[in-house]
Design an enzyme around this catalytic site. Structure first.
Site, PDB file in Angstrom:
ATOM      1  N   LEU A 235      78.867  12.168  18.576  1.00  6.61           N
ATOM      2  CA  LEU A 235      80.049  11.587  17.934  1.00  6.61           C
ATOM      3  C   LEU A 235      79.922  10.068  17.847  1.00  6.61           C
ATOM      4  O   LEU A 235      79.050   9.476  18.463  1.00  6.61           O
ATOM      5  CB  LEU A 235      81.302  11.965  18.730  1.00  6.61           C
ATOM      6  CG  LEU A 235      81.645  13.467  18.751  1.00  6.61           C
ATOM      7  CD1 LEU A 235      82.778  13.737  19.726  1.00  6.61           C
ATOM      8  CD2 LEU A 235      82.047  13.938  17.357  1.00  6.61           C
ATOM      9  N   CYS A 236      80.844   9.472  17.071  1.00  9.09           N
ATOM     10  CA  CYS A 236      80.903   8.017  16.885  1.00  9.09           C
ATOM     11  C   CYS A 236      80.850   7.312  18.236  1.00  9.09           C
ATOM     12  O   CYS A 236      81.571   7.725  19.140  1.00  9.09           O
ATOM     13  CB  CYS A 236      82.202   7.648  16.144  1.00  9.09           C
ATOM     14  SG  CYS A 236      82.543   5.894  16.051  1.00  9.09           S
ATOM     15  N   PRO A 237      80.083   6.276  18.412  1.00  6.09           N
ATOM     16  CA  PRO A 237      79.255   5.574  17.435  1.00  6.09           C
ATOM     17  C   PRO A 237      77.776   5.958  17.485  1.00  6.09           C
ATOM     18  O   PRO A 237      76.960   5.262  16.912  1.00  6.09           O
ATOM     19  CB  PRO A 237      79.423   4.121  17.869  1.00  6.09           C
ATOM     20  CG  PRO A 237      79.415   4.211  19.368  1.00  6.09           C
ATOM     21  CD  PRO A 237      80.096   5.545  19.703  1.00  6.09           C
TER      22      PRO A 237
END
Lengths: 155, 76
Positions: free
Chosen positions: B13-15
């Protein structure tokens, strides 16, 4: 085009609030921006050598709950510990990067981490409580850099 | 001679997808292409935005089932 500069003040020291500054700083690093983070007051928890971040739903009414829990029940002994454990479990299950990982990615991207000297003195912390990679400085250190940046955030 | 490489960041997931892309692209030369395979829908906006900042060329971004494949060309 000159390199963009980012300045972030991290003032919160709980597990939930540890994410925004490190996510933004590590991403800014990946974008090739020059980044400095200034850790003040409770934000200092985020640059401790050994992280032990707490989490509380008290005073934090937007925390999503699986079912409604009245505030008085949330304040019963042990309930906050359970909530913190549930959040840590969720972070792991969803494969969200740990704060340790994001912090390391920031360092690898050349993000400078600055601990606030005054807060260190105020809370009787020792230099050895913090990572070797952090710089210790004061308001002038931060402002001298922040005055010439493109993005300035207080978190 | 240019190369075509793949980067598998499924489940991240982000980042992380953007950061892993950046680290991978650092090892590539101008004209090389990189295919990023991921599952985070945010990457559909984030990786093109990252490309724009660095001046890399977005060749393709498509989503099929739960997988997203973004192809970029390194421009220096």
């Amino acid at each position: 085009m000159s390199t963009k500069k980012v300045a972030i003040i991290a003032s919160r020291g709980t597990l939930d609030w540890a994410y925004p500054p490190f996510i933004l700083a590590s991403t800014a690093g990946a974008l090739g921006y020059d980044v400095k983070m200034f850790f003040t007051f409770y934000g200092l928890e985020l640059i401790k050598r050994d992280l032990d971040l707490k989490f509380s739903s008290l005073g934090n009414p937007a925390v999503p709950m699986p079912f409604p829990v009245p505030t008085f029940a949330q304040s019963l002994p042990g309930v906050q510990k359970l909530m913190a454990a549930a959040l840590k479990q969720k972070i792991k299950k969803k494969n969200v990067a740990s704060i340790e990982t994001l912090r390391q990615l920031c360092l690898e991207a050349g993000v400078e981490l600055i601990g606030c000297q005054m807060t260190i003195d105020l809370f009787d912390y020792q230099r050895s409580d913090f990572m070797d990679d952090v710089t210790i400085g004061g308001a002038a250190t931060f402002l001298a850099y922040a005055a010439d940046t493109d993005i300035n955030l207080f978190i | 001679m240019t190369t075509h490489e793949k980067l598998d960041v499924r489940g991240q997931l982000c980042p992380i997808p953007v950061i892993r892309t950046q680290n991978k692209v650092k090892t590539l030369a101008s004209g090389d292409t990189l295919e990023i395979i991921c599952t985070d829908p945010g990457a559909l906006n984030d990786i093109p935005a990252w490309c724009e900042v660095h001046g890399h060329r977005l060749i393709d971004a498509k989503q099929a089932h739960n997988e997203i494949v973004i192809t970029i060309e390194v421009v220096r």
